[in-house]
Every structure is written in C-alpha cells, then in structure tokens.
Design an enzyme around this catalytic site. Sequence first.
Site, PDB file in Angstrom:
ATOM      1  N   SER A 225      38.206  30.759  41.563  1.00  0.00           N
ATOM      2  CA  SER A 225      37.741  31.667  42.726  1.00  0.00           C
ATOM      3  C   SER A 225      36.297  32.147  42.452  1.00  0.00           C
ATOM      4  CB  SER A 225      38.646  32.571  43.403  1.00  0.00           C
ATOM      5  OG  SER A 225      38.926  33.627  42.267  1.00  0.00           O
ATOM      6  N   ARG A 229      33.382  30.726  44.423  1.00  0.00           N
ATOM      7  CA  ARG A 229      32.605  31.523  45.566  1.00  0.00           C
ATOM      8  C   ARG A 229      31.107  31.669  45.481  1.00  0.00           C
ATOM      9  NH1 ARG A 229      34.939  35.264  44.189  1.00  0.00           N
ATOM     10  NH2 ARG A 229      36.863  35.513  45.589  1.00  0.00           N
ATOM     11  N   ASN A 233      28.514  29.401  48.156  1.00  0.00           N
ATOM     12  CA  ASN A 233      27.572  30.252  48.967  1.00  0.00           C
ATOM     13  C   ASN A 233      26.123  29.711  48.603  1.00  0.00           C
ATOM     14  OD1 ASN A 233      28.795  32.520  50.566  1.00  0.00           O
ATOM     15  ND2 ASN A 233      29.618  32.396  48.756  1.00  0.00           N
TER      16      ASN A 233
END
Length: 290
Positions: A225, A229, A233
């Site tokens: 994660s 993440r 983005n």
Amino acid sequence: MAGSASEYIQHHLQNLTYGNLPAGYERADGSVTSEAGWTMAQTAQEASDMGFWAVHVDSLGGAVGLGALFLILFRIAAKRATSDQPGGLQNFVEIMVEFVDTSVKETFHGRNKVIAPLALTIFCWVFLMNLMDLVPVDFLPQLFHLMGLEYMKVVPTTDVNVTLGMSLSVFFLIFYYSIKVKGIGGFVGELTLHPFSSDNLFLKVLLIPVNLLLEGVSLLAKPISLALRLFGNLYAGELIFILIALLPFWAQWALSVPWAIFHILIITLQAFIFMMLTIVYLSMAHEDSH
C-alpha cells in the site's frame, strides 16, 4: 518521437531501459544480435523482452541524482550554519528539520536516533522526486532525444520499481526493529497469538493459523500500500499532464497552470504521507505489546 496521440502517450510513459537481449534477437532497426549482451532498448517491446533484470536508467539515475542533490544542499547549509544572520538556505533547512522533528516526536513513541534522520530523508527525497512532475512533459524527453536517447521518463516516483524499492526498505526496517525490540519469540507471538487468543491451550493452538493469516496479510499490505499509493497518485498526475500536452497550445496554458498549482499540493501531501506512515509503522515495531 511519437506520431499519433496514443503513440505520444506510450512514448512518454516508457522508461529508458538497459538490459540483456538474447543472441539472434531481431531489433527494431532491423539488425540481429550475434550474441547475448546488455544494451539500451530501442522500443517498448525490446524493453519488455529484456525481462526482470532490466534496469530503468532514467528512474534510477533520477532518484540517485535527486538524493545526491538533497545531501549536497543540506551539507552546504550545515557547513554554513550561523547564529548571526542565517541565509535563505539555512532558514529553509531549519524549517524542514523542525517540521520533521515535531512530526516524529508526536508520532514515534520509542527511543531511536535513526527515525528522525530517516523521516527527514524520506520526506525531502520523495518530495524532490515528485517535484519533477512539474517539469514540462516534452522538455527533457526532447533534450535527451537530441542526445540520441529515445526515451526519458523524468519522474522517478511514477515508476513502481522505485516506490516498491523504497517501501521494501521500510518493510525490512519493520522486521529488523520488531525482532530487535521484541525478540524473535515476541515477534512470532505477535503474528500468531493476536488478534484472537484464548486461555485454553488447545483452542489457542487452533487459532494460530487464523492469526498468522490475518497478521501476515496485514504485515504484507504495509509495503504494498505504501508503494502503490505513491506510485498511483504521481502516475495519474503525470498522465494528466501528458493528456493536456496533446491539446492546442492555448488550451494547454488554460488547463496546465491550474493543474500544476493543484499538483503542488499532491506532491507535498504524498511525500508527507509516505514519511508519516513510515514513522507509524516503525513506532508499532518498537511497541512491546500488540
């Protein structure tokens, strides 16, 4: 360079790749390799055929270069530090150090001299890598094209290999400090005796596989994660810049400037999140109880 819109997008999302091609491989320019050897990929297909051990030169070079820039700037600030009339660089470095130090003190509950420097390095390094997303999408690719290099992906954090490499480093630190602080028995017990436990020995043994599955998934989810993440983005942000670059010139300015201003927030926020989650995970590794 690329022709159609789809080729343009694929071109800008392709890394400059260095890897090994087998003997007898027909390259994009029509030549055939007489023997296996390491070389720069000429196309995305060649980069794919180079396999797992291929190196993304642009991502690796950019990450190392920006890391070196961070070290040089902070070293200069430290050597020129004065209490009389500090300059702009010293003021900036002091603000960054105080900001990170406050974040560590509020979040990390153990005693470890490594955490604050690590957090400062992560925040500044990730921020600098993210900041490359504000460089015009055609500037560096065109510059390197003139130097004979067909591809140049300028934002290291849009390469999942970079973000996963950083998150795996954090993952190994979690393992190291968990075992160092709790011992091997304590670490294994944390994975096998929580969240479900019982005073009955037989039932406690039966619950070990369930606990191991739940805690194992939770442990493995941390680096995954953390990496995805940041990657997701920044990759999405870069893709939007590329799509804007396909529009007419007048429309590019109308859309790219507001998006760039908003993207500054994303760049800073993602660096902050990566730093804070690292501090939180390492704080959990230093806790004696679950």
